[in-house]
Design a protein around this motif. Structure first.
Motif, mmCIF file in Angstrom:
data_model
loop_
_atom_site.group_PDB
_atom_site.id
_atom_site.type_symbol
_atom_site.label_atom_id
_atom_site.label_comp_id
_atom_site.label_asym_id
_atom_site.label_seq_id
_atom_site.Cartn_x
_atom_site.Cartn_y
_atom_site.Cartn_z
ATOM 1 N N ALA A 230 0.768 -1.193 0.079
ATOM 2 C CA ALA A 230 0.180 -0.012 -0.053
ATOM 3 C C ALA A 230 0.806 1.237 0.109
ATOM 4 C CB ALA A 230 -1.034 -0.043 1.293
ATOM 5 N N LEU A 231 2.131 1.120 0.491
ATOM 6 C CA LEU A 231 3.004 2.400 0.651
ATOM 7 C C LEU A 231 4.179 2.245 -0.187
ATOM 8 C CD1 LEU A 231 2.854 2.722 4.518
ATOM 9 C CD2 LEU A 231 1.451 4.085 2.773
ATOM 10 N N LYS A 232 3.975 1.427 -1.371
ATOM 11 C CA LYS A 232 5.059 1.123 -1.919
ATOM 12 C C LYS A 232 6.018 2.506 -2.792
ATOM 13 C CE LYS A 232 2.560 -0.506 -6.152
ATOM 14 N NZ LYS A 232 1.043 -0.137 -5.676
ATOM 15 N N ALA A 233 4.954 3.213 -3.273
ATOM 16 C CA ALA A 233 5.580 4.481 -3.747
ATOM 17 C C ALA A 233 6.362 5.480 -2.919
ATOM 18 C CB ALA A 233 4.474 5.221 -4.159
ATOM 19 N N GLU A 234 5.893 5.456 -1.242
ATOM 20 C CA GLU A 234 6.502 6.139 -0.501
ATOM 21 C C GLU A 234 7.964 5.248 0.043
ATOM 22 O OE1 GLU A 234 5.395 7.418 4.054
ATOM 23 O OE2 GLU A 234 3.621 7.252 2.765
ATOM 24 N N MET A 235 8.002 4.101 -0.084
ATOM 25 C CA MET A 235 9.175 3.241 0.389
ATOM 26 C C MET A 235 9.977 3.110 -0.857
ATOM 27 S SD MET A 235 8.713 2.711 3.688
ATOM 28 C CE MET A 235 7.711 3.906 3.974
ATOM 29 N N GLU A 236 9.916 3.491 -2.017
ATOM 30 C CA GLU A 236 10.749 3.235 -3.094
ATOM 31 C C GLU A 236 12.237 3.953 -2.761
ATOM 32 O OE1 GLU A 236 11.168 4.401 -7.885
ATOM 33 O OE2 GLU A 236 9.554 4.895 -6.804
ATOM 34 N N GLY A 237 13.295 2.883 -2.964
ATOM 35 C CA GLY A 237 14.612 3.005 -2.771
ATOM 36 C C GLY A 237 14.987 2.853 -1.372
ATOM 37 N N LYS A 238 14.219 2.582 -0.336
ATOM 38 C CA LYS A 238 14.436 2.418 1.101
ATOM 39 C C LYS A 238 14.661 1.177 1.380
ATOM 40 C CE LYS A 238 11.878 6.597 2.246
ATOM 41 N NZ LYS A 238 10.842 7.253 3.489
#
Length: 272
Positions: A230-238
């Motif tokens: 659900a939060l994949k865009a926010e977690m990109e690169g982390k």
């Protein structure tokens, strides 16, 4: 079990559970030679009840919801003079669950976020407390099924209250909270972000783990991975960790829940 006095060990312990906690207490009690009674709601998965019985526990199935099983167990402990071990409303239980946070910190990876499914709050409260000291930059993300956001609503309101619930595949996180639970203030302090996920996304996560990793997990574990999706865009690169908190699900239940294969390529979406 190791914290019990000799007299407490002799009298035995009482607990309540939707499955995993009862299974663990029954196993620990058997190894320690401590008599144990486990109270569970009637709708608890048969496979979880069978696992509890297999460890020799005295199992009491309550014709009611999860909170009624908890209150019945605590009342029985008070009546019989035995120690009651709550699945979440107990600082020692929360501390034990928090050792997962210690393991994450000791793994040596820089973690930007950890995703944890939330029921009573003991697991995320323990993990969050440990990481707040050992890795304070790590974000603690609480994940709830949309159908059962009980502790989430309590955190939003600042107090425990009745919350409407619907059926969820995440039975391990379902049910009302015991009044005055110690997890509420702890979770209010350590959880950095909240996310709720649909039943469809939870099942997609469970399917993806079976298909991609060959792991058959229960709904509560699917909730945490669904939270990441659900939060994949926010977690990109982390760099993140997902706590897969249980594989205690019957084959029939798993097959029935996932009868229809999700259309979207779930793991590829998460990896991106």
């Amino acid at each position: 079990m190791r914290l019990l006095s000799p007299g407490e060990r002799e009298r035995g312990v009482v607990t309540a559970s939707t499955g995993n906690h009862g299974h663990a207490v029954a196993l620990a009690a058997r190894k320690a030679g401590v008599p144990v009674s486990v109270f569970a709601a009637k709708k608890t998965a048969p496979s979880k009840l069978a696992a509890i019985r297999a460890h020799g526990a005295d199992l009491h199935v309550i014709d009611g919801v999860e909170l009624e099983a908890e209150l019945s167990a605590r009342a029985e402990a008070d009546r019989s003079g035995r120690c009651y071990i709550s699945p979440y409303n107990d600082m020692d239980v929360m501390a034990g669950q928090g050792t997962l946070g210690i393991e994450l910190a000791e793994a040596g990876h820089r973690l930007d976020a950890v995703f944890v499914s939330v029921g009573g709050g003991g697991l995320i409260g323990g993990i969050g407390t440990a990481l707040s000291h050992l890795s304070p930059s790590t974000q603690i993300i609480g994940c709830w099924p949309e159908n059962s956001p009980v502790l989430l609503r309590a955190l939003e309101a600042g107090f425990i209250h009745d919350v409407p619930e619907s059926e969820t595949i995440s039975d391990g996180t379902a049910g009302a909270l015991e009044p005055g639970t110690v997890t509420l203030p702890v979770c209010a302090e350590v959880i950095d972000q909240y996310v709720t996920v649909s039943e469809g996304l939870i099942k997609s996560a469970m399917w993806a783990l079976a298909d991609h990793e060959h792991w058959m997990v229960e709904g509560a574990a699917g909730v945490a991975l669904a939270g990441l999706a659900a939060l994949k865009a926010e977690m990109e690169g982390k760099t993140v960790a997902v706590i897969l908190c249980g594989r205690n699900i019957g084959a029939d239940t798993f097959a029935s829940a996932l009868a229809q294969r999700p259309q979207a390529p779930f793991m590829k979406a998460v990896e991106k």
